[in-house]
Enzyme design. Structure first.
Site, PDB file in Angstrom:
ATOM      1  CG  HIS A 195      -5.388  -6.125  10.499  1.00  0.00           C
ATOM      2  ND1 HIS A 195      -4.399  -7.061  10.516  1.00  0.00           N
ATOM      3  CD2 HIS A 195      -6.023  -6.278   9.314  1.00  0.00           C
ATOM      4  CE1 HIS A 195      -4.423  -7.768   9.400  1.00  0.00           C
ATOM      5  NE2 HIS A 195      -5.395  -7.312   8.647  1.00  0.00           N
ATOM      6  CE  LYS A 209      -2.806  -4.270   8.032  1.00  0.00           C
ATOM      7  NZ  LYS A 209      -1.358  -4.474   7.828  1.00  0.00           N
TER       8      LYS A 209
END
Length: 249
Positions: free
Chosen positions: A139, A143
């Site tokens: 990710h 995040k």
């Protein structure tokens, strides 16, 4: 016509706003404490014409947001993760206030199809013990949680349906993993919207099932599908569990 309020106005909030307007939803309010242009708190929604609130804010405030939404008896789609250990408490709030709430680790339509493929694959590989299961995710560097709620959901699916794997390890391990341990690695960097992969590996070959998000549109569309389904309902629902029902209208 569905009247919604957005809780959190970051990248996901803005994406949901754009797609919602394209689909004919009415955005009654936006709650974003970090901006002077929008409402500062959920309590300001009291008395407004809102069918469903959609929360993609931040894990640090998710539980408080849910409590406030329940106390206002507002139906809500919760896209923020990091609070699921308090699920029993949330169930009690929903029961007491008779509102409706959908929660999920990932609202992407494609990801929810991915979940189904993983479940089927694990069941098939139960008959082939020479194959070991592994998984990883990647990710963007902004995040807030690691592992992600999606990674935890994938792990749960694997553990629930595997005859061999019965525990998951997300952290680094300085030893050989036991056969019953699923090692699930997480990477954070760059601007990656989200990549998840589950592999089945043997001496002879490797089979990989992979989902790569190109952007956040799939997540926003899924959240709006959930909001449309939830209008007028009460009770608490897991998006993954009712995904088939949502697809069928």
């Amino acid at each position: 016509m569905i009247h919604i309020a957005l809780i959190g106005y970051g990248k996901m909030g803005k994406m949901i706003e754009r797609i919602a307007l394209d689909k004919g939803f009415v955005i009654e309010a936006i709650v974003e404490p970090a901006s002077d242009q929008y409402l500062k708190s959920i309590t300001a929604l009291k008395g407004m014409n809102i069918d469903v609130c959609i929360d993609f804010s931040h894990p640090d405030c998710a539980l408080e947001n849910i409590k406030n939404l329940c106390e206002l008896k507002l139906n809500a789609v919760i896209g923020t993760t990091g609070w699921h250990e308090h699920l029993n408490e949330v169930r009690q709030w929903v029961s007491e206030n008779q509102n409706g709430l959908i929660y999920g680790s990932n609202y992407s339509v494609g990801m929810n199809m991915f979940y189904r493929l993983i479940e089927d694959a694990v069941k098939h590989f139960n008959h082939l013990p020479d194959y070991d299961i592994f998984a990883f995710e990647a990710h963007h560097r902004q995040k807030a949680d690691s592992p992600s709620g999606t990674a935890r959901e994938i792990s749960t699916i694997i553990l629930n349906h595997s005859n061999i794997k019965n525990t998951v390890i997300y952290d680094k391990i300085d030893r050989q993993p036991a056969p019953e341990e699923l090692h699930f690695a997480s990477i954070r960097g760059g601007a990656i919207p989200g990549t998840h992969e589950v592999g089945f590996d043997s001496i002879a070959d490797t089979i990989e099932i992979k989902h790569t998000a190109r952007n956040r549109e799939g997540f926003a569309s899924g959240a709006l599908m959930a909001a449309q389904w939830l209008k007028g309902k009460s009770g608490i629902y897991n998006f993954q569990s009712i995904f088939g029902e949502i697809l069928n209208g």
